[in-house]
Scaffold this motif. Sequence first.
Motif, PDB file in Angstrom:
ATOM      1  N   ILE A   1      18.168  38.375  32.854  1.00  9.06           N
ATOM      2  CA  ILE A   1      18.814  37.689  33.975  1.00  9.06           C
ATOM      3  C   ILE A   1      17.863  37.599  35.164  1.00  9.06           C
ATOM      4  O   ILE A   1      17.734  36.547  35.800  1.00  9.06           O
ATOM      5  N   GLU A   2      17.181  38.701  35.469  1.00 11.98           N
ATOM      6  CA  GLU A   2      16.254  38.708  36.590  1.00 11.98           C
ATOM      7  C   GLU A   2      15.083  37.761  36.335  1.00 11.98           C
ATOM      8  O   GLU A   2      14.623  37.059  37.246  1.00 11.98           O
ATOM      9  N   ALA A   3      14.597  37.720  35.105  1.00  8.06           N
ATOM     10  CA  ALA A   3      13.495  36.814  34.781  1.00  8.06           C
ATOM     11  C   ALA A   3      13.929  35.366  34.972  1.00  8.06           C
ATOM     12  O   ALA A   3      13.155  34.531  35.460  1.00  8.06           O
ATOM     13  N   ALA A   4      15.163  35.046  34.604  1.00  8.45           N
ATOM     14  CA  ALA A   4      15.675  33.682  34.780  1.00  8.45           C
ATOM     15  C   ALA A   4      15.772  33.320  36.254  1.00  8.45           C
ATOM     16  O   ALA A   4      15.445  32.196  36.653  1.00  8.45           O
ATOM     17  N   ARG A   5      16.196  34.263  37.084  1.00  8.59           N
ATOM     18  CA  ARG A   5      16.304  33.987  38.516  1.00  8.59           C
ATOM     19  C   ARG A   5      14.937  33.746  39.158  1.00  8.59           C
ATOM     20  O   ARG A   5      14.845  33.100  40.205  1.00  8.59           O
ATOM     21  N   ASN A   6      13.904  34.256  38.545  1.00  2.00           N
ATOM     22  CA  ASN A   6      12.563  34.141  39.111  1.00  2.00           C
ATOM     23  C   ASN A   6      11.757  32.984  38.535  1.00  2.00           C
ATOM     24  O   ASN A   6      10.551  32.886  38.793  1.00  2.00           O
ATOM     25  N   VAL A   7      12.401  32.102  37.767  1.00  2.00           N
ATOM     26  CA  VAL A   7      11.683  30.961  37.195  1.00  2.00           C
ATOM     27  C   VAL A   7      11.278  29.976  38.290  1.00  2.00           C
ATOM     28  O   VAL A   7      10.180  29.411  38.275  1.00  2.00           O
ATOM     29  N   HIS A   8      12.165  29.708  39.252  1.00  2.00           N
ATOM     30  CA  HIS A   8      11.916  28.748  40.345  1.00  2.00           C
ATOM     31  C   HIS A   8      11.600  27.361  39.781  1.00  2.00           C
ATOM     32  O   HIS A   8      10.506  26.825  39.958  1.00  2.00           O
ATOM     33  N   ALA A   9      12.582  26.796  39.109  1.00  2.00           N
ATOM     34  CA  ALA A   9      12.408  25.494  38.472  1.00  2.00           C
ATOM     35  C   ALA A   9      12.283  24.382  39.512  1.00  2.00           C
ATOM     36  O   ALA A   9      12.746  24.497  40.648  1.00  2.00           O
ATOM     37  N   ASP A  10      11.651  23.305  39.097  1.00  2.00           N
ATOM     38  CA  ASP A  10      11.482  22.128  39.948  1.00  2.00           C
ATOM     39  C   ASP A  10      12.714  21.236  39.797  1.00  2.00           C
ATOM     40  O   ASP A  10      12.861  20.530  38.801  1.00  2.00           O
ATOM     41  N   SER A  11      13.608  21.290  40.755  1.00  2.00           N
ATOM     42  CA  SER A  11      14.823  20.491  40.712  1.00  2.00           C
ATOM     43  C   SER A  11      15.283  20.198  42.127  1.00  2.00           C
ATOM     44  O   SER A  11      15.093  21.015  43.042  1.00  2.00           O
ATOM     45  N   ASP A  12      15.898  19.033  42.311  1.00  2.00           N
ATOM     46  CA  ASP A  12      16.475  18.656  43.602  1.00  2.00           C
ATOM     47  C   ASP A  12      17.990  18.787  43.598  1.00  2.00           C
ATOM     48  O   ASP A  12      18.665  18.266  44.488  1.00  2.00           O
ATOM     49  N   GLY A  13      18.540  19.502  42.607  1.00  2.00           N
ATOM     50  CA  GLY A  13      19.985  19.662  42.554  1.00  2.00           C
ATOM     51  C   GLY A  13      20.553  20.324  43.795  1.00  2.00           C
ATOM     52  O   GLY A  13      21.704  20.074  44.168  1.00  2.00           O
ATOM     53  N   TRP A  14      19.769  21.173  44.450  1.00  2.00           N
ATOM     54  CA  TRP A  14      20.228  21.864  45.656  1.00  2.00           C
ATOM     55  C   TRP A  14      20.575  20.899  46.783  1.00  2.00           C
ATOM     56  O   TRP A  14      21.324  21.246  47.699  1.00  2.00           O
ATOM     57  N   ARG A  15      20.043  19.686  46.724  1.00  2.00           N
ATOM     58  CA  ARG A  15      20.334  18.687  47.751  1.00  2.00           C
ATOM     59  C   ARG A  15      21.700  18.022  47.548  1.00  2.00           C
ATOM     60  O   ARG A  15      22.209  17.377  48.463  1.00  2.00           O
TER      61      ARG A  15
ATOM     62  N   GLY B   1      20.028  20.337  37.502  1.00  2.00           N
ATOM     63  CA  GLY B   1      19.213  21.539  37.451  1.00  2.00           C
ATOM     64  C   GLY B   1      18.520  21.699  36.118  1.00  2.00           C
ATOM     65  O   GLY B   1      18.565  20.824  35.253  1.00  2.00           O
ATOM     66  N   VAL B   2      17.886  22.839  35.975  1.00  2.00           N
ATOM     67  CA  VAL B   2      17.164  23.191  34.758  1.00  2.00           C
ATOM     68  C   VAL B   2      17.780  24.468  34.202  1.00  2.00           C
ATOM     69  O   VAL B   2      17.979  25.447  34.938  1.00  2.00           O
ATOM     70  N   VAL B   3      18.094  24.473  32.911  1.00  2.00           N
ATOM     71  CA  VAL B   3      18.634  25.670  32.268  1.00  2.00           C
ATOM     72  C   VAL B   3      17.511  26.698  32.161  1.00  2.00           C
ATOM     73  O   VAL B   3      16.476  26.452  31.544  1.00  2.00           O
ATOM     74  N   VAL B   4      17.711  27.851  32.795  1.00  2.00           N
ATOM     75  CA  VAL B   4      16.685  28.895  32.762  1.00  2.00           C
ATOM     76  C   VAL B   4      17.089  30.064  31.860  1.00  2.00           C
ATOM     77  O   VAL B   4      16.257  30.918  31.550  1.00  2.00           O
TER      78      VAL B   4
ATOM     79  N   GLY C   1      17.013  24.528  41.961  1.00  2.00           N
ATOM     80  CA  GLY C   1      15.856  24.373  42.829  1.00  2.00           C
ATOM     81  C   GLY C   1      15.987  25.143  44.126  1.00  2.00           C
ATOM     82  O   GLY C   1      17.092  25.472  44.582  1.00  2.00           O
ATOM     83  N   PHE C   2      14.838  25.475  44.720  1.00  2.00           N
ATOM     84  CA  PHE C   2      14.753  26.169  46.014  1.00  2.00           C
ATOM     85  C   PHE C   2      15.530  27.476  46.014  1.00  2.00           C
ATOM     86  O   PHE C   2      16.093  27.884  47.032  1.00  2.00           O
ATOM     87  N   GLY C   3      15.593  28.129  44.850  1.00  2.00           N
ATOM     88  CA  GLY C   3      16.205  29.437  44.759  1.00  2.00           C
ATOM     89  C   GLY C   3      17.687  29.457  44.481  1.00  2.00           C
ATOM     90  O   GLY C   3      18.283  30.533  44.373  1.00  2.00           O
ATOM     91  N   VAL C   4      18.321  28.294  44.348  1.00  2.00           N
ATOM     92  CA  VAL C   4      19.766  28.229  44.111  1.00  2.00           C
ATOM     93  C   VAL C   4      20.028  28.198  42.606  1.00  2.00           C
ATOM     94  O   VAL C   4      19.557  27.295  41.908  1.00  2.00           O
TER      95      VAL C   4
END
Length: 300
Positions: A145-159, A214-217, A236-239
């Motif tokens: 779970i922690e590794a998935a949170r630290n992926v920091h995928a490139d996505s604009d879904g947070w907008r 988003g991106v499935v992490v 994206g952006f940590g969300v």
Amino acid sequence: MALLLLAGGCAERPIAPGPITPPPPVGQPVIPPPPRIVDAQTFRLSAPPQQGALLSGIAPAGTALLLLDGKPVRFAADGRFIIGFGRDQGPSAMLEARMQDGRLLRLPITVAPRHWDISSLPTLYQGTSPSEAYQKIRAAEFAQIEAARNVHADSDGWRQAFHWPAAGRISTMFGSQRIYAHGVAGAPHGGLDIARAVGGPVLEGTPARSPADGVVVLATDHPFSLEGNLVMIDHGFGVVSALMHLQRIDVKAGDRVKRDQEIGLIGRTGRATGPHLHWGMTWNDVRIDPILQVGPMPNP
């Protein structure tokens, strides 16, 4: 050395040059201007700050570094950024923009408190300590779970405006907590549970959908001990959204998903007393209340 010329072109005496100011020593620090306190309009925050909230804003033009309580905050090329406040965030925070010209703009933030659903269960004990075998299993699950949170995928879904991943009755709110016998406090609920469909019970097999692009992490290959079948989506952006207790998963790690796309079916896997969908949201390491992002559950 300059010469003083008299009439006839004769030089009478030399003129000494004026004093020369030496350059500052190499590496001499430059004293920056004092910090300037600004108002909320400088950062154009999207909503009043409160516990559990995720806010967007726009960094002032010329910002070189953005900080929240001394920690760097990522901002996009257009200046857009997001910040989050956890359930137990204190009454104040400080947002700072360090400008390219050396100025420091500071926005003191007052974070409004919220009232949480606290249940007192004085005759119920929290439970026994987990076994060594369970702790080993749980440690491996938590590492994923922690590794998935630290992926920091490139996505604009947070907008985007977030949508509900399923329609139904909210059975457990974000931030709710139980106080057991002898005043032992259980962990606050880190998300919200959707346990009953509008107009009837949620049956296993009801679709669960992505709240935003988003991106499935993480898409677990077996039910975790607590979360059951779990899908984590990085917006994206940590969300990050976490959708738990699924009966079936229809996506895999690395998949790009769109808002409202089906990612699996609601179930009762993991630590669940009945079919329901747990939706948790985090911004970096801060747990966020999803309902503040989507508003009230829509009517059927």
